[in-house]
Design a protein around this motif. Structure first.
Motif, PDB file in Angstrom:
ATOM      1  N   ILE A 221     -11.600   0.141  -9.951  1.00 37.13           N
ATOM      2  CA  ILE A 221     -10.246   0.016  -9.251  1.00 37.13           C
ATOM      3  C   ILE A 221      -9.929   1.876  -9.148  1.00 37.13           C
ATOM      4  O   ILE A 221      -9.713   2.457 -10.063  1.00 37.13           O
ATOM      5  N   GLY A 222      -9.637   2.253  -7.984  1.00 31.26           N
ATOM      6  CA  GLY A 222      -9.481   3.479  -7.545  1.00 31.26           C
ATOM      7  C   GLY A 222      -8.119   3.928  -7.819  1.00 31.26           C
ATOM      8  O   GLY A 222      -7.005   3.275  -7.825  1.00 31.26           O
ATOM      9  N   GLY A 223      -7.844   5.116  -8.348  1.00 28.51           N
ATOM     10  CA  GLY A 223      -6.488   5.768  -8.643  1.00 28.51           C
ATOM     11  C   GLY A 223      -6.484   7.246  -7.937  1.00 28.51           C
ATOM     12  O   GLY A 223      -7.493   7.471  -7.013  1.00 28.51           O
ATOM     13  N   ARG A 224      -5.568   7.960  -7.971  1.00 34.87           N
ATOM     14  CA  ARG A 224      -5.651   9.479  -7.502  1.00 34.87           C
ATOM     15  C   ARG A 224      -6.742  10.045  -7.956  1.00 34.87           C
ATOM     16  O   ARG A 224      -7.368  11.155  -7.134  1.00 34.87           O
ATOM     17  N   GLY A 225      -7.316   9.997  -9.096  1.00 34.12           N
ATOM     18  CA  GLY A 225      -8.517  10.626  -9.347  1.00 34.12           C
ATOM     19  C   GLY A 225      -9.502  10.506  -8.552  1.00 34.12           C
ATOM     20  O   GLY A 225     -10.566  11.191  -8.724  1.00 34.12           O
ATOM     21  N   ALA A 226      -9.852   9.304  -8.064  1.00 32.00           N
ATOM     22  CA  ALA A 226     -10.870   8.900  -7.060  1.00 32.00           C
ATOM     23  C   ALA A 226     -10.677   9.546  -5.671  1.00 32.00           C
ATOM     24  O   ALA A 226     -11.900  10.016  -4.986  1.00 32.00           O
ATOM     25  N   LEU A 227      -9.598  10.126  -5.356  1.00 29.69           N
ATOM     26  CA  LEU A 227      -9.718  10.883  -4.105  1.00 29.69           C
ATOM     27  C   LEU A 227     -10.590  12.397  -4.077  1.00 29.69           C
ATOM     28  O   LEU A 227     -10.577  12.963  -5.049  1.00 29.69           O
ATOM     29  N   GLY A 228     -11.252  12.661  -3.129  1.00 27.40           N
ATOM     30  CA  GLY A 228     -12.212  13.544  -3.021  1.00 27.40           C
ATOM     31  C   GLY A 228     -13.637  13.224  -3.692  1.00 27.40           C
ATOM     32  O   GLY A 228     -14.354  14.154  -3.764  1.00 27.40           O
ATOM     33  N   SER A 229     -13.753  12.258  -4.271  1.00 25.65           N
ATOM     34  CA  SER A 229     -15.093  12.055  -5.042  1.00 25.65           C
ATOM     35  C   SER A 229     -15.843  10.681  -4.099  1.00 25.65           C
ATOM     36  O   SER A 229     -16.473  10.191  -4.769  1.00 25.65           O
TER      37      SER A 229
END
Length: 584
Positions: A221-229
């Motif tokens: 489950i994606g969150g803010r931390g997934a952006l850019g990865s």
């Protein structure tokens, strides 16, 4: 003086000039504000330093613009608001950025210190008012504290000592014109403040790999931390055999075309997965607080994030991997985590069912009949918008009813909506900031008519500042989630849930933008094309209020006590009550 550069270097260095130099050193290109006597010295110096000043029509909008700028560019967002009502106007938007964990610096000034406590003009306890919705608050009255205070504020805003979010700093107005000592300027305050890199420990990587090996049905489950990865995330999904669900804060981390993504099977995936991997994501109301009534009771959680909110809030991870998401994924990809007995049938079944449901939704959107009131369905509008969305399009959604329909039908690669605070009125300022930050890309804002009313005057800002965004108003003359709920519960009462018919296209024209009204689907394609050719533009589209949105069906307006969704609330209650007692 012959140029702004000449003027910026003239005279002794002032506190305002030091502030402007600090902000410029952080890579900030635009600062959002509203003119105010208390803060004019800062804005003047920023302009002289080459930072563009964007003046909004309301402080809420100015902070919303800084919020969107930060989220879309990855650079610190900066807003400057004046004292008293300027600052209190901004609190709603600051709270929205607080819940969204957006790195934001908000600067203000207060009443002069000699007048404090004497009933001065615009005197309110500004720092006390904003403190509950800020990651950091600082009042500065001495030139010696200015640069180190800003450095600390930005470090806090970026999440170096906890979750990211807004930092608030205000100054005594007389301080802004004072000289700052040369030795302060020679100190190392003007290097960009960077967010510290957090690498995972080997013990936690080993524990995470062990969970992955044992898992049969992993779900990410994606969150803010997934952006850019994105590339790392894509490789991890393939290598681990995981399915993927995005959330509003991670939309854009992975292409909606990715085969591992199963948004149309969200409920089933959450209920049946045996390992939940969260990537910089709080287990908040949108994820049922991690409840075992919604997720499988035996599911284990691998939580990856930088801070306690992302690692153990509401439900601690069986393994908690305190690290940046990209660093964690990179380390995991180097480890041995291949599942020993993966349930390939489950994975392939969900992918196939998701694809079929997505096809059915697309076909439905293309063939929806005109409603009994003669207006088109909101999904018909969204289907037409999808034809203009590609990887270079930034999509903004603001509203209640239209947001619910957009979650079902909108295909977006880069995306913002009103966020976990549910802050209606953010869409127009978000779109203005998006267009200014990425002028070569297309910005499309889909805004409900109720939400549009909060910030419609900012269309003038778009015209004045050259923000080439397309604003599409889904106009059903109602606060429709509330209206539908009212029809069910209070059939003989109408308490403000309907709105007067308004021509938002004519309002747009009066503010200098292109505007068109669309009442029939046959006229929609041409109106959208003309709008895109004459930006900024407002296309006012009459949609039906008879369509029941998924949020209405879910019971969102019931405000259930345990969960945001009625079905989740019922499931939690059933779990709490336990099985019925056996007869004696």
């Amino acid at each position: 003086m012959t140029s702004s550069q000449d003027n910026s270097e003239a005279g002794p260095p002032t506190v305002s000039r030091a502030i402007a130099r600090f902000i410029s050193s952080q890579g900030v290109k635009r600062v959002y504000t509203l003119p105010g006597s208390h803060v004019k010295p800062i804005c003047s110096e920023l302009d002289l330093a080459g930072v563009r000043i964007i003046s909004a029509r309301d402080e809420r909008s100015a902070v919303h613009m800084a919020h969107a700028d930060a989220d879309l560019t990855g650079i610190l967002g900066v807003a400057i608001v004046t004292a008293g009502p300027g600052m209190t106007n901004a609190i709603t938007s600051i709270a929205s950025a607080f819940l969204a964990r957006t790195p934001l610096l908000v600067l203000s000034a207060r009443v002069p210190d000699p007048q404090a406590g004497m009933g001065a003009l615009e005197e309110v306890p500004q720092a006390d008012l904003v403190r509950p919705v800020s990651r950091h608050v600082r009042e500065i009255s001495d030139a010696r504290h200015v640069l180190q205070g800003l450095h600390l504020a930005v470090s806090s805003a970026m999440g170096n000592d906890g979750p990211a979010g807004p930092a608030y700093v205000d100054f005594a107005p007389n301080l802004l014109k004072m000289r700052i000592a040369d030795w302060h300027l020679r100190q190392n305050w003007f290097e960009p403040v960077k967010r510290s890199v957090r690498a995972p420990g080997q013990d936690s990587i080993d524990g995470a790999a062990r969970l992955l090996r044992q898992s049969r049905r992993p779900l990410v489950i994606g969150g803010r931390g997934a952006l850019g990865s994105g590339d790392l995330l894509e490789r991890f999904l393939e290598a681990s055999g995981s399915l993927y669900l995005d959330t509003r804060e991670s939309r854009g981390a992975l292409s909606p075309d990715n085969a591992n993504s199963v948004p149309a099977q969200r409920g089933r995936a959450m209920a049946e997965a045996d390992l939940i991997i969260t990537l910089g994501r709080r287990l908040d109301f949108e994820l049922a607080f991690g409840s075992p009534a919604i997720f499988s009771e035996g599911a284990r959680f691998l939580r990856i994030g930088r801070n306690i909110e992302e690692l153990s809030e509401n439900r601690p991870g069986d393994v908690q991997l305190c690290a940046d998401v990209d660093a964690a994924l990179r380390a995991l990809l180097k480890s041995d985590f291949k599942a020993t007995d993966p349930d390939r049938g489950w994975r392939e079944g969900l992918i196939a069912t998701n694809a079929e449901k997505s096809r059915a939704t697309s076909e439905k959107m293309a063939n929806l009949p005109v409603e009994a009131d003669g207006r088109m369905h909101p999904l018909t509008l969204i289907g037409h918008i999808n034809r203009h969305v590609d990887e270079d399009t930034i999509c903004i959604v603001d509203g209640g009813d239209i947001l619910s329909h957009a979650r079902v039908g909108l295909r977006a690669y880069r995306y913002l909506d009103l966020g976990p605070f549910g802050c209606l009125g953010s869409g127009v300022p978000y779109a203005i900031a998006a267009s200014l930050a990425f002028p070569e890309d297309r910005t499309v804002a889909i805004v409900g008519d109720g939400a549009f009313g909060f910030s419609a005057i900012e269309i003038e800002t778009a015209v004045r500042c050259g923000a080439r965004a397309l604003f599409i108003v889904a106009n059903n003359d109602a606060w429709n989630i509330e209206r539908q709920d009212q029809l069910i519960k209070y059939a003989d009462q109408e308490l403000g849930s309907t709105l007067s018919p308004c021509r938002y296209d004519l309002l747009a024209r009066s503010l200098g933008a292109h505007g068109e009204r669309v009442d029939r689907e046959g006229d929609l394609a041409g109106a959208l094309e003309r709008g895109l050719a004459n930006l900024p533009a407002v296309i006012d589209v009459a949609v039906t209020r008879n369509a029941i949105s998924s949020d209405t069906r879910s019971g969102l307006a019931n405000v259930p006590p345990l969960h945001a969704v009625q079905a989740w609330d019922d499931a939690e209650r059933a779990m709490m009550d336990g099985p019925a007692a056996a007869p004696q």
